[in-house]
Design an enzyme around this catalytic site. Structure first.
Site, short mmCIF file in Angstrom:
data_model
loop_
_atom_site.label_atom_id
_atom_site.label_comp_id
_atom_site.label_asym_id
_atom_site.label_seq_id
_atom_site.Cartn_x
_atom_site.Cartn_y
_atom_site.Cartn_z
N GLY A 80 -4.04 -4.18 -4.39
CA GLY A 80 -5.02 -3.18 -4.82
C GLY A 80 -4.29 -1.90 -5.15
N HIS A 81 -4.17 -1.59 -6.43
CA HIS A 81 -3.43 -0.40 -6.84
C HIS A 81 -4.40 0.68 -7.29
CE1 HIS A 81 0.45 -2.89 -7.65
NE2 HIS A 81 0.19 -2.73 -6.39
N THR A 108 2.63 -12.49 3.18
CA THR A 108 1.88 -13.10 2.10
C THR A 108 2.68 -14.32 1.63
OG1 THR A 108 0.65 -12.67 0.06
CG2 THR A 108 2.84 -11.64 0.24
N GLN A 156 2.34 -5.73 -3.02
CA GLN A 156 2.69 -5.90 -1.60
C GLN A 156 4.03 -5.20 -1.30
OE1 GLN A 156 1.57 -9.12 -3.25
NE2 GLN A 156 -0.43 -8.33 -2.71
N THR A 182 -6.31 -11.34 2.89
CA THR A 182 -7.31 -10.61 2.11
C THR A 182 -8.45 -11.54 1.69
OG1 THR A 182 -6.13 -11.11 0.07
CG2 THR A 182 -5.57 -9.04 1.16
N ASN A 219 -4.87 -10.04 -4.32
CA ASN A 219 -4.77 -9.48 -2.97
C ASN A 219 -4.26 -8.05 -3.06
OD1 ASN A 219 -2.32 -10.50 -3.91
ND2 ASN A 219 -1.63 -11.25 -1.93
N GLY A 223 0.22 13.94 -3.64
CA GLY A 223 -1.23 13.78 -3.80
C GLY A 223 -1.49 12.57 -4.67
N LYS A 249 2.43 2.24 -5.06
CA LYS A 249 3.21 1.83 -6.24
C LYS A 249 2.42 2.04 -7.53
CE LYS A 249 3.59 -2.22 -4.31
NZ LYS A 249 3.08 -1.94 -2.97
N ASP A 308 0.82 -1.23 0.00
CA ASP A 308 0.00 0.00 0.00
C ASP A 308 0.85 1.27 0.00
OD1 ASP A 308 -2.30 -1.66 0.25
OD2 ASP A 308 -1.94 -1.76 2.41
N LEU A 351 3.57 12.56 1.13
CA LEU A 351 4.19 13.54 2.04
C LEU A 351 3.12 14.50 2.56
CD1 LEU A 351 6.90 14.50 3.20
CD2 LEU A 351 7.11 16.03 1.24
N ASP A 352 2.12 14.79 1.73
CA ASP A 352 1.07 15.75 2.11
C ASP A 352 0.27 15.31 3.34
OD1 ASP A 352 0.38 13.79 -0.02
OD2 ASP A 352 -1.67 14.47 0.41
P1 IMP Z 1 -2.82 -12.71 1.73
O1 IMP Z 1 -1.78 -12.18 0.79
O2 IMP Z 1 -4.21 -12.40 1.30
O3 IMP Z 1 -2.60 -14.16 2.03
O4 IMP Z 1 -2.64 -11.94 3.13
C1 IMP Z 1 -1.47 -12.11 3.96
C2 IMP Z 1 -1.09 -10.78 4.62
O5 IMP Z 1 -0.63 -9.88 3.62
C3 IMP Z 1 -2.24 -10.07 5.33
O6 IMP Z 1 -1.73 -9.38 6.44
C4 IMP Z 1 -2.73 -9.07 4.29
O7 IMP Z 1 -3.38 -7.96 4.87
C5 IMP Z 1 -1.40 -8.67 3.65
N1 IMP Z 1 -1.54 -8.21 2.28
C6 IMP Z 1 -1.70 -8.95 1.16
N2 IMP Z 1 -1.77 -8.16 0.08
C7 IMP Z 1 -1.63 -6.91 0.50
C8 IMP Z 1 -1.57 -5.64 -0.17
O8 IMP Z 1 -1.66 -5.54 -1.38
N3 IMP Z 1 -1.41 -4.56 0.63
C9 IMP Z 1 -1.26 -4.64 1.98
N4 IMP Z 1 -1.31 -5.79 2.64
C10 IMP Z 1 -1.48 -6.91 1.92
#
Ligand code: IMP
Length: 430
Positions: free
Chosen positions: A40-41, A239, A224, A129, A38, A415, A16, A13, A332-333
């Site tokens: 989310g961009h 993960t 990740q 996730t 898993n 931003g 990227k 998060d 930074l904001d």
């Molecule tokens: P999994 O990848 O769904 O098996 O989750 C394993 C761990 O990685 C958990 O703590 C999730 O919250 C974290 N995680 C997986 N993908 C992301 C991501 O894209 N951003 C932040 N945390 C992630």
């Protein structure tokens, strides 16, 4: 010309997606190499706001070929939904997206097993996730996975699918007391995926190799972050893939000599989703303020993210694992309204000073952060696009992060929109 990896330096998060979208203006290929949906961009550009989970964030530049490498696990329905959602908004991926034939599929039983195993773990749950990622990589390692290439001949796949599903159903029903999945339904899904996904499946390793050797510009899009890496992260709260530089190589079949630059993306503070140690976590009012200001809620699950100050012990460790050639400091904001800003320089553990990130989750839980306090800034960094327009204290803060990590900062993000970026030096290797 060259190959630039954009990697998450913390727990994911870091933003990227925004950086890849920004840099992809000069790219020929943008390639994902690990993780699955898993990730989310969030991308905000002149075409609108988009949430991507599998499709690389180079999708918005028409010259870019989007690639999903063998190291990614692909949920076919999630990918097809994403492709058609983008299509509806004018982003056509036909002829511009290739999924490796060696990529493993996230099957319906993986999602079911992810949910059931989390429930069974109770207070020990990882907070996944729920997208079936762990079980998909487990089956890959156990050599009972189904790959994209298998969709090219579903009739030949059927006997193996039957044995794979028998195994999964035994665990679902006998270990967890869940409901078995129907072979017929899963096979029907395979036939549908075969029809709809086949045009996108191809020999990614050769395409990427030829592009690199032909001098094309390639961005490797991390998902990740280093601290979620299966080996290098805060195990077991990680993960199941390798979001680090080694994963970029195995996840695309790249050679070590082919990677020219490694950009580590960091937030100007820290966040983490799910369970696990987080030494600089802020639990009180300051944390709530930071979370609300930064809208720190998961892109994939909507969960509130845990927030904390920048942790340079984490950043130095992640630098060691990934070998960053430069850093990008995002958001930074978010720190604009703080009177003073803390940065963790090192930890204390059982009365000892700790500069290097400990390997054990237990030791990390006992670490306390030692902070430096830097002055906040009058004025705002939000939306600033030139270094000279940033408040002096904000520049001093970024400079301190450079000193504490030993890596120069190339870019600062002020931003969420593509244009809200400050280039400190030239960012892409040309
Ligand atoms: P999994 O990848 O769904 O098996 O989750 C394993 C761990 O990685 C958990 O703590 C999730 O919250 C974290 N995680 C997986 N993908 C992301 C991501 O894209 N951003 C932040 N945390 C992630």
């Amino acid at each position: 010309m060259g190959v630039t990896a954009i990697l998450g330096g913390q727990w994911g998060d870091e933003g990227k997606g925004k950086i890849v979208d920004y840099l992809a203006k000069d790219a020929d290929i943008v390639a994902r190499f690990s993780g699955g949906n898993n990730a989310g961009h969030t991308v905000i550009n002149d075409q609108g706001e988009f949430k991507l989970h599998l499709v690389p964030a180079g999708a918005f530049w028409p010259q870019v070929l989007c690639v999903i490498g063998n190291g990614v696990v692909v949920d076919p329905d999630a990918l097809l939904d994403e492709i058609s959602g983008l299509q509806k908004r004018g982003i056509d991926l036909n002829g511009r997206l290739v999924v490796s034939e060696r990529a493993h599929l996230v099957m319906p039983h993986h999602t079911v097993l992810d949910g059931l195993s989390e429930i069974a773990k109770g207070s020990q749950a990882l907070g996944t996730t729920g997208r079936g990622i762990g079980p998909a990589y487990t089956d890959k390692a156990a050599r009972i996975g189904i790959r994209a290439a298998d969709l090219s001949d579903v009739d030949a796949l059927l006997p193996r699918l039957e044995s794979v599903l028998d195994h999964a159903n035994a665990i679902i029903t006998k270990v967890y007391g869940g409901e078995a999945l129907s072979l017929e339904e899963v096979f029907d899904s395979c036939k549908r995926w075969s029809e709809n996904l086949s045009p996108f499946i191809g020999p990614v390793e050769h395409i990427v190799y030829d592009a690199v050797e032909g001098g094309k510009t390639v961005i490797l899009e991390g998902a990740q972050g280093a601290l979620l890496d299966l080996d290098h992260g805060t195990y077991p709260y990680v993960t199941s893939s390798h979001p680090t530089i080694g994963g970029a190589q195995t996840g695309l079949g790249l050679l070590p000599r082919q990677i020219d630059a490694v950009l580590g993306v960091f937030k100007a503070y820290s966040t983490r989703v799910g369970s696990g140690p987080f030494v600089t976590e802020l639990l009180g009012e300051t944390g709530d303020t930071m979370r609300e200001r930064a809208k720190e809620f998961g892109t994939t699950t909507g969960r509130p993210r845990r927030v904390g100050w920048f942790d340079s012990v984490v950043a130095r460790y992640s630098t060691r694992v990934n070998g960053y050639t430069s850093l990008i400091i995002n958001k930074l904001d978010v720190l604009d309204d703080f009177d003073s800003i803390k940065v963790c320089s090192h930890y204390e553990l059982d009365d000892e000073v700790v500069w290097d990130f400990p390997g054990s989750a237990g030791a990390l839980e006992r670490c306390t952060p030692v902070y430096e306090e830097l002055p906040g800034w009058d004025g705002t960094t939000a939306g600033v696009t030139k270094l000279a327009d940033l408040p002096d204290e904000a520049i001093a803060y970024v400079r301190r992060l450079e000193e504490l990590t030993g890596v120069p900062v190339d870019m600062i993000s002020t931003g969420p929109h593509r244009r809200e970026s400050v280039e400190v030096r030239s960012v892409i290797q040309t």
